[in-house]
Design a protein around this motif. Structure first.
Motif, PDB file in Angstrom:
ATOM      1  N   VAL B 165       0.725  -1.163  -0.001  1.00  0.00           N
ATOM      2  CA  VAL B 165      -0.067  -0.122   0.131  1.00  0.00           C
ATOM      3  C   VAL B 165       0.867   1.283   0.186  1.00  0.00           C
ATOM      4  O   VAL B 165       2.017   1.246   0.496  1.00  0.00           O
ATOM      5  CB  VAL B 165      -0.714  -0.056   1.323  1.00  0.00           C
ATOM      6  N   GLY B 166       0.598   2.092  -0.586  1.00  0.00           N
ATOM      7  CA  GLY B 166       1.088   3.581  -0.572  1.00  0.00           C
ATOM      8  C   GLY B 166       1.402   4.228  -1.923  1.00  0.00           C
ATOM      9  O   GLY B 166       0.762   4.051  -2.832  1.00  0.00           O
ATOM     10  N   PHE B 167       2.525   5.035  -1.939  1.00  0.00           N
ATOM     11  CA  PHE B 167       2.891   5.896  -2.785  1.00  0.00           C
ATOM     12  C   PHE B 167       3.966   5.929  -3.424  1.00  0.00           C
ATOM     13  O   PHE B 167       4.132   6.029  -4.969  1.00  0.00           O
ATOM     14  CB  PHE B 167       2.748   7.293  -2.120  1.00  0.00           C
ATOM     15  N   VAL B 168       5.326   5.481  -3.011  1.00  0.00           N
ATOM     16  CA  VAL B 168       6.580   5.357  -3.588  1.00  0.00           C
ATOM     17  C   VAL B 168       6.840   3.788  -4.215  1.00  0.00           C
ATOM     18  O   VAL B 168       6.910   2.819  -3.444  1.00  0.00           O
ATOM     19  CB  VAL B 168       7.697   5.842  -2.747  1.00  0.00           C
ATOM     20  N   ASN B 169       6.861   4.043  -5.595  1.00  0.00           N
ATOM     21  CA  ASN B 169       7.073   2.519  -6.100  1.00  0.00           C
ATOM     22  C   ASN B 169       5.821   1.466  -5.918  1.00  0.00           C
ATOM     23  O   ASN B 169       6.167   0.252  -6.338  1.00  0.00           O
ATOM     24  CB  ASN B 169       8.410   2.055  -5.907  1.00  0.00           C
ATOM     25  N   GLU B 172       4.112   0.394  -9.333  1.00  0.00           N
ATOM     26  CA  GLU B 172       4.823  -0.136 -10.252  1.00  0.00           C
ATOM     27  C   GLU B 172       5.174  -1.468  -9.612  1.00  0.00           C
ATOM     28  O   GLU B 172       5.635  -2.463 -10.516  1.00  0.00           O
ATOM     29  CB  GLU B 172       6.309   0.863 -10.212  1.00  0.00           C
ATOM     30  N   SER B 173       5.588  -1.836  -8.253  1.00  0.00           N
ATOM     31  CA  SER B 173       6.039  -3.050  -7.947  1.00  0.00           C
ATOM     32  C   SER B 173       4.796  -4.107  -8.199  1.00  0.00           C
ATOM     33  O   SER B 173       5.369  -5.332  -8.488  1.00  0.00           O
ATOM     34  CB  SER B 173       5.943  -2.961  -6.141  1.00  0.00           C
ATOM     35  N   ARG B 190      -2.700   1.727  -5.948  1.00  0.00           N
ATOM     36  CA  ARG B 190      -1.921   2.134  -4.718  1.00  0.00           C
ATOM     37  C   ARG B 190      -2.597   1.373  -3.384  1.00  0.00           C
ATOM     38  O   ARG B 190      -1.761   1.316  -2.346  1.00  0.00           O
ATOM     39  CB  ARG B 190      -2.253   3.453  -4.293  1.00  0.00           C
ATOM     40  N   LYS B 191      -3.720   1.055  -3.599  1.00  0.00           N
ATOM     41  CA  LYS B 191      -4.388   0.364  -2.202  1.00  0.00           C
ATOM     42  C   LYS B 191      -3.677  -1.009  -2.058  1.00  0.00           C
ATOM     43  O   LYS B 191      -3.696  -1.715  -2.963  1.00  0.00           O
ATOM     44  CB  LYS B 191      -5.725   0.494  -2.379  1.00  0.00           C
ATOM     45  N   GLY B 192      -3.837  -1.507  -0.655  1.00  0.00           N
ATOM     46  CA  GLY B 192      -3.475  -2.776  -0.087  1.00  0.00           C
ATOM     47  C   GLY B 192      -3.283  -2.769   1.224  1.00  0.00           C
ATOM     48  O   GLY B 192      -3.782  -1.687   2.017  1.00  0.00           O
TER      49      GLY B 192
END
Lengths: 212, 212
Positions: B165-169, B172-173, B190-192
């Protein structure tokens, strides 16, 4: 390194994440202290709906600061929330993180009375006066029982974090919290979670430990 | 009982929740097995976006069933995920839940190499052949490092659950995971979260333990 992946120094990932959250929130403004809490919830979920649904009562942050600094315990309704909270930080102030969900006596009593374990946990938690902050991110039955106990005068929390998630009585439990007459931080609607309960406590701890 | 609160027997809360999820999903259909996973993610988050964003590769569920039945370990990237997974169920098949995030040697090595602890955890996890399922709900750096290790031939998971979850990479991951050539369950975007990683593992365990 693989294609499409930005190279970010490990120490800068969180800072960059919060910059991105700030950019996306744009013109939206929050009261001081509330902003840190709401941004940390968004950081934990990547869900910007929380910018609208988080409701923080006027004295909630001040009361939480005071209670934590005086060494109060934090009560959670899941082990997930309890391991997600910065335990070392709570310990520095003299408090503990408390969760009775794995207590076998609680499980037995809940079964006998045909109520949820979470609601029996709240009754148990109400008996220790140092349990001043309740961070409930899972069970609406815990939140409902806690509000009943507050209204009966059996417990007087400094702060109730009411962010249960789900479908049965979840929305209602949070509306009920607004009527309890105690400081609260809650997420209106169905969304919430143990990760969010932990994120809110951690945001408060961080503001105490690193005031800016 | 308080105003506005429906009286639901504790044993029926989960059943009623899943009925409500089914009602809200309406006409939306999923492949067999996938439906249970997606509904459990929605149950954990009350977020119906996951009905669209969850991507499950064709052999993912079958490979997970096989690996769990053969007693494999589940690797997580947070303690929150590890305590959220049904530990007793994993133990019945002979496996363990493994998380190296609190390992001091991992922390030290990460600092020395200026990489995240999460990525060093994946290197450590890759060394035990019984670590067949990876449930990553937090750190994109863990997922990126794991995909690198897979591409180098250092590890061959039966299933990778990629829901950081989140914003940086983060976005893409998860796109990268699709290229790894291993069975996956992931949430696009972005969610997780650790709660979601745990919910997915628990859905799989429940389908094995209680086939319908």
């Amino acid at each position: 390194m693989l294609d499409g992946i930005a190279i970010v120094n490990p120490g800068d990932i969180e800072k960059r994440s919060f910059e991105m959250i700030t950019e996306i929130l744009g013109e939206k403004k929050f009261p001081p202290f509330h902003e840190n809490i709401i941004k940390r919830v968004i950081h934990a979920t990547a869900d910007f709906e929380f910018a609208e649904s988080m409701k923080i009562s006027e004295t909630a942050v001040a009361k939480a600061f005071e209670a934590i600094k005086s060494g109060c315990n934090i009560v959670t309704d899941t082990k997930m929330a309890s391991v997600g909270i910065n335990r070392k930080s709570i310990a520095r102030f003299g408090g503990q993180i408390v969760c009775y969900m794995d207590d076998e006596a609680v499980a037995l009593e809940a079964k006998q009375r045909n109520v949820t374990r979470a609601s029996v946990c709240m009754e148990k938690a109400a008996k220790d006066e140092n349990n001043k902050i309740f961070a409930l991110g899972n069970a609406p039955t815990a939140l409902i029982r806690l509000v009943e106990l507050i209204k009966e005068g059996a417990v007087a929390p400094a702060l109730v974090i009411g962010v249960p998630v789900g479908f049965v009585n979840v929305v209602e439990s949070k509306e009920l919290l607004k009527t309890a007459g105690v400081p609260y931080i809650l997420s209106e609607g169905r969304k919430g979670g143990s990760n969010i309960a932990a994120a809110i406590v951690n945001a408060i701890l961080q503001m105490i430990e690193d005031p800016r």
